[in-house]
Design a protein around this motif. Structure first.
Motif, PDB file in Angstrom:
ATOM      1  N   TRP A  68      27.704  21.268  96.977  1.00  0.00           N
ATOM      2  CA  TRP A  68      28.739  21.657  97.923  1.00  0.00           C
ATOM      3  C   TRP A  68      29.638  22.710  97.302  1.00  0.00           C
ATOM      4  N   LYS A  69      30.438  23.351  98.130  1.00  0.00           N
ATOM      5  CA  LYS A  69      31.370  24.355  97.651  1.00  0.00           C
ATOM      6  C   LYS A  69      32.459  23.678  96.830  1.00  0.00           C
ATOM      7  N   PRO A  70      32.622  24.021  95.557  1.00  0.00           N
ATOM      8  CA  PRO A  70      33.571  23.304  94.706  1.00  0.00           C
ATOM      9  C   PRO A  70      35.012  23.731  94.950  1.00  0.00           C
ATOM     10  N   ASP A  71      35.947  22.814  94.640  1.00  0.00           N
ATOM     11  CA  ASP A  71      37.366  23.142  94.732  1.00  0.00           C
ATOM     12  C   ASP A  71      37.824  23.999  93.551  1.00  0.00           C
ATOM     13  N   HIS A  72      37.092  23.926  92.439  1.00  0.00           N
ATOM     14  CA  HIS A  72      37.451  24.683  91.235  1.00  0.00           C
ATOM     15  C   HIS A  72      36.231  25.504  90.806  1.00  0.00           C
ATOM     16  N   PRO A  73      35.921  26.596  91.499  1.00  0.00           N
ATOM     17  CA  PRO A  73      34.700  27.355  91.193  1.00  0.00           C
ATOM     18  C   PRO A  73      34.659  27.899  89.772  1.00  0.00           C
ATOM     19  N   ARG A  74      35.821  28.269  89.216  1.00  0.00           N
ATOM     20  CA  ARG A  74      35.822  28.827  87.863  1.00  0.00           C
ATOM     21  C   ARG A  74      35.270  27.819  86.861  1.00  0.00           C
ATOM     22  N   VAL A  75      35.667  26.566  86.985  1.00  0.00           N
ATOM     23  CA  VAL A  75      35.225  25.545  86.044  1.00  0.00           C
ATOM     24  C   VAL A  75      33.707  25.381  86.106  1.00  0.00           C
ATOM     25  N   TRP A  76      33.162  25.391  87.319  1.00  0.00           N
ATOM     26  CA  TRP A  76      31.709  25.255  87.447  1.00  0.00           C
ATOM     27  C   TRP A  76      30.988  26.496  86.934  1.00  0.00           C
ATOM     28  N   ASP A  77      31.546  27.663  87.175  1.00  0.00           N
ATOM     29  CA  ASP A  77      30.932  28.890  86.656  1.00  0.00           C
ATOM     30  C   ASP A  77      30.872  28.850  85.134  1.00  0.00           C
ATOM     31  N   GLU A  78      31.959  28.404  84.508  1.00  0.00           N
ATOM     32  CA  GLU A  78      31.997  28.336  83.042  1.00  0.00           C
ATOM     33  C   GLU A  78      31.006  27.296  82.515  1.00  0.00           C
ATOM     34  N   ALA A  79      30.902  26.168  83.198  1.00  0.00           N
ATOM     35  CA  ALA A  79      29.984  25.119  82.748  1.00  0.00           C
ATOM     36  C   ALA A  79      28.532  25.601  82.794  1.00  0.00           C
ATOM     37  N   LEU A  80      28.156  26.247  83.884  1.00  0.00           N
ATOM     38  CA  LEU A  80      26.778  26.723  84.003  1.00  0.00           C
ATOM     39  C   LEU A  80      26.502  27.879  83.046  1.00  0.00           C
ATOM     40  N   ALA A  81      27.515  28.703  82.782  1.00  0.00           N
ATOM     41  CA  ALA A  81      27.339  29.777  81.792  1.00  0.00           C
ATOM     42  C   ALA A  81      27.109  29.194  80.405  1.00  0.00           C
ATOM     43  N   GLU A  82      27.798  28.108  80.092  1.00  0.00           N
ATOM     44  CA  GLU A  82      27.614  27.448  78.803  1.00  0.00           C
ATOM     45  C   GLU A  82      26.216  26.838  78.704  1.00  0.00           C
ATOM     46  N   PHE A  83      25.727  26.277  79.805  1.00  0.00           N
ATOM     47  CA  PHE A  83      24.364  25.740  79.798  1.00  0.00           C
ATOM     48  C   PHE A  83      23.351  26.850  79.535  1.00  0.00           C
ATOM     49  N   THR A  84      23.505  27.969  80.217  1.00  0.00           N
ATOM     50  CA  THR A  84      22.574  29.084  80.028  1.00  0.00           C
ATOM     51  C   THR A  84      22.629  29.605  78.596  1.00  0.00           C
ATOM     52  N   LYS A  85      23.814  29.569  78.013  1.00  0.00           N
ATOM     53  CA  LYS A  85      23.969  30.027  76.632  1.00  0.00           C
ATOM     54  C   LYS A  85      23.195  29.138  75.670  1.00  0.00           C
ATOM     55  N   THR A  86      23.229  27.837  75.911  1.00  0.00           N
ATOM     56  CA  THR A  86      22.523  26.900  75.031  1.00  0.00           C
ATOM     57  C   THR A  86      21.064  26.714  75.427  1.00  0.00           C
ATOM     58  N   HIS A  87      20.695  27.173  76.613  1.00  0.00           N
ATOM     59  CA  HIS A  87      19.301  27.106  77.076  1.00  0.00           C
ATOM     60  C   HIS A  87      18.903  28.493  77.601  1.00  0.00           C
ATOM     61  N   PRO A  88      18.715  29.466  76.715  1.00  0.00           N
ATOM     62  CA  PRO A  88      18.485  30.849  77.150  1.00  0.00           C
ATOM     63  C   PRO A  88      17.205  31.050  77.948  1.00  0.00           C
ATOM     64  N   ASP A  89      16.302  30.072  77.902  1.00  0.00           N
ATOM     65  CA  ASP A  89      15.059  30.207  78.661  1.00  0.00           C
ATOM     66  C   ASP A  89      15.178  29.651  80.079  1.00  0.00           C
ATOM     67  N   ILE A  90      16.379  29.172  80.453  1.00  0.00           N
ATOM     68  CA  ILE A  90      16.587  28.603  81.789  1.00  0.00           C
ATOM     69  C   ILE A  90      17.773  29.287  82.458  1.00  0.00           C
ATOM     70  N   SER A  91      17.584  29.776  83.649  1.00  0.00           N
ATOM     71  CA  SER A  91      18.691  30.300  84.446  1.00  0.00           C
ATOM     72  C   SER A  91      18.917  29.358  85.628  1.00  0.00           C
ATOM     73  N   VAL A  92      20.143  29.322  86.104  1.00  0.00           N
ATOM     74  CA  VAL A  92      20.512  28.411  87.191  1.00  0.00           C
ATOM     75  C   VAL A  92      21.072  29.218  88.353  1.00  0.00           C
ATOM     76  N   VAL A  93      20.505  28.991  89.522  1.00  0.00           N
ATOM     77  CA  VAL A  93      20.996  29.616  90.748  1.00  0.00           C
ATOM     78  C   VAL A  93      21.556  28.504  91.627  1.00  0.00           C
ATOM     79  N   ARG A  94      22.807  28.641  92.018  1.00  0.00           N
ATOM     80  CA  ARG A  94      23.425  27.635  92.877  1.00  0.00           C
ATOM     81  C   ARG A  94      23.327  28.042  94.338  1.00  0.00           C
TER      82      ARG A  94
END
Length: 462
Positions: A68-94
């Motif tokens: 769903w559309k989050p109330d705090h989009p920045r926090v979710w953007d940062e979390a997924l960016a951190e995941f991609t950083k630690t898993h460079p072979d996986i990208s996430v599309v929301r």
């Protein structure tokens, strides 16, 4: 070193003019032997061409995360960016769905009915697990979500992810209904926090009357009364705290026509809608009802734990610093009910990347990420240890009070047919609150019959 070795080998060959052809053959033989033993030189100087730049590694797997559309989009953007950083072979599309859980359910289930293989990870409302499991849409997580890992979460959040002794969801967050109130106004009029709904009504009426010259738009109460899933949660809280219930204790029959349930619904119709709350509340979901409170137009407000951060956010709330939170009142002192809510992470049964999907769920449900969501988005964590985390308690002291409420929250009926049961509940509650002269007993009896037909089609969920 390799380049130097090549150069010295070539330079060591005598360059007598009478032996030019022989020397060229000898140099070629030496070069061939060197290449066989050591491979091409690092600087490619033999070939006479500059070295090609290394190829940049790119993600090889793309996960689609439906939420769903989050109330705090920045926090979710940062979390997924951190995941991609630690898993460079996986990208996430929301893929973002509407905020309403009902609308989100319709979008997600349509994709799953179509066996859409592009859906990998999704948020799953705690009430959807029986439906998704029975339909075969959610992948079983028993082997990945081990008993040792399950022990780290609140028991209630684990239980709602289980169906027929299998686990289909990993807890993301836990929710329970809470009462937010204007502490400055209660202090001004000498009121303690209310423990019963009657007490809340009297306090709200007194404060609204006293504040009328300064704030003519002030109302006593705001909550979620639109015809959607949030309405079921709100009415469950009124009914249960009056000694009633939505279903009988064995879960086989609807109990809306019972006297306790009827009295609770009549209280909301007669004392809340159009009096404590504006009739516009019949159109409110969480964002609209919270907006009224943040703008200083309500004394009391019912919402989930996430509203605490927003209510005290200086950039988004006009009443920041003047808000407190407590358990919802009951109809008798000491009896309070909070609807159990929350969201789980699930993996689509049709995902072609279940291992990568699990990696994302492990990351997002980790202690570090749940702590981040609690600190920066006000989301109540589902991991038990975080309720005693000194950093979180310093930033969000209300978690101490939330813990007891969250552990004892009341679940909605669990059934593979819950969406149909919910629609019947929503229709009944909406009509009961909106139509002043509606015969509540007759309407409740009709709703009971509809829900009983649905319940007869399935066994109670274990």
């Amino acid at each position: 070193m390799r380049a130097f070795f090549t150069y010295s080998c070539l330079q060591s060959v005598p360059r007598h003019p009478s032996r030019g052809s022989h020397q060229r053959h000898r140099r070629a033989a030496l070069l061939l032997a060197w290449l066989v033993l050591f491979g091409p030189p690092l600087n490619d100087s033999i070939a006479g061409e500059p070295a090609a730049p290394p190829k940049r590694q790119t993600a090889s797997i793309t996960l689609r995360f439906v939420s769903w559309k989050p109330d705090h989009p920045r926090v979710w953007d940062e979390a997924l960016a951190e995941f991609t950083k630690t898993h460079p072979d996986i990208s996430v599309v929301r893929e973002l769905a509407p905020h309403s859980s009902t609308a989100y359910h319709d979008l997600l289930t349509q994709k799953l009915k179509n066996r859409d293989a592009t859906v990998d990870v999704f948020f799953m409302d705690v009430i959807w697990v029986p439906e998704f499991a029975e339909a075969g849409w959610a992948r079983r997580l028993d082997e990945r979500f081990t008993p040792a890992l399950r022990e780290e979460f609140l028991p209630a959040t684990i239980e709602v992810g289980r169906y027929a002794d299998h686990f289909y969801g990993v807890p993301s967050r836990i929710d329970a209904g809470l009462l937010y109130y204007r502490s400055d106004l209660l202090t001004k009029y000498g009121f303690p926090p209310p423990t019963t709904w009657d007490e809340l009504a009297r306090q709200a009426e007194t404060i609204v009357e006293g504040e009328q010259p300064r704030n003519p738009t002030l109302r006593g109460y705001t909550a979620q009364f639109k015809q959607y899933e949030g309405l079921v949660c709100n009415m469950l809280e009124f009914i249960d705290s009056h000694g009633g219930s939505l279903l009988t204790a064995d879960g086989t029959h609807s109990a809306l026509a019972k006297p306790e349930a009827l009295a609770a619904v009549q209280f909301v119709r007669d004392r809340v809608i159009g009096r404590l709350a504006s009739r516009a509340a019949l159109t409110y979901q969480e964002p609209e009802s919270l907006s009224v409170f943040l703008q200083g137009h309500a004394v009391f407000h019912r919402n989930w734990p996430y509203a605490w951060e927003l209510a005290n956010n200086q950039t988004r709330s006009t009443v920041a610093g003047q808000v407190a939170v407590m358990p919802l009142p009951g109809f008798t002192p000491g009896r309070t009910t909070a609807a159990l809510g929350g969201w789980l992470y699930g993996i689509s049964a049709y995902s072609q990347h279940p291992d990568e999907a699990w990696a994302l769920i492990e990351f997002l449900s980790s202690q570090a990420m749940q702590k981040k969501f609690t600190q920066e988005a006000g989301i109540a964590p589902s991991r038990q240890s975080l309720f005693s985390d000194p950093d979180l308690l310093a930033a969000a002291p209300q978690l101490r009070n939330h813990f007891a409420v969250l552990r004892s929250a009341t679940a909605r009926p669990r059934s593979p047919l819950y969406p149909a049961i919910s629609h019947a509940l929503q229709r009944y509650f909406s009509r009961a609150l909106a139509i002043d002269d509606l015969d509540l007993a007759h309407e409740a009896t009709v709703a009971d019959a509809q829900i009983n037909r649905l319940l007869s089609l399935t066994e109670p969920v274990p």
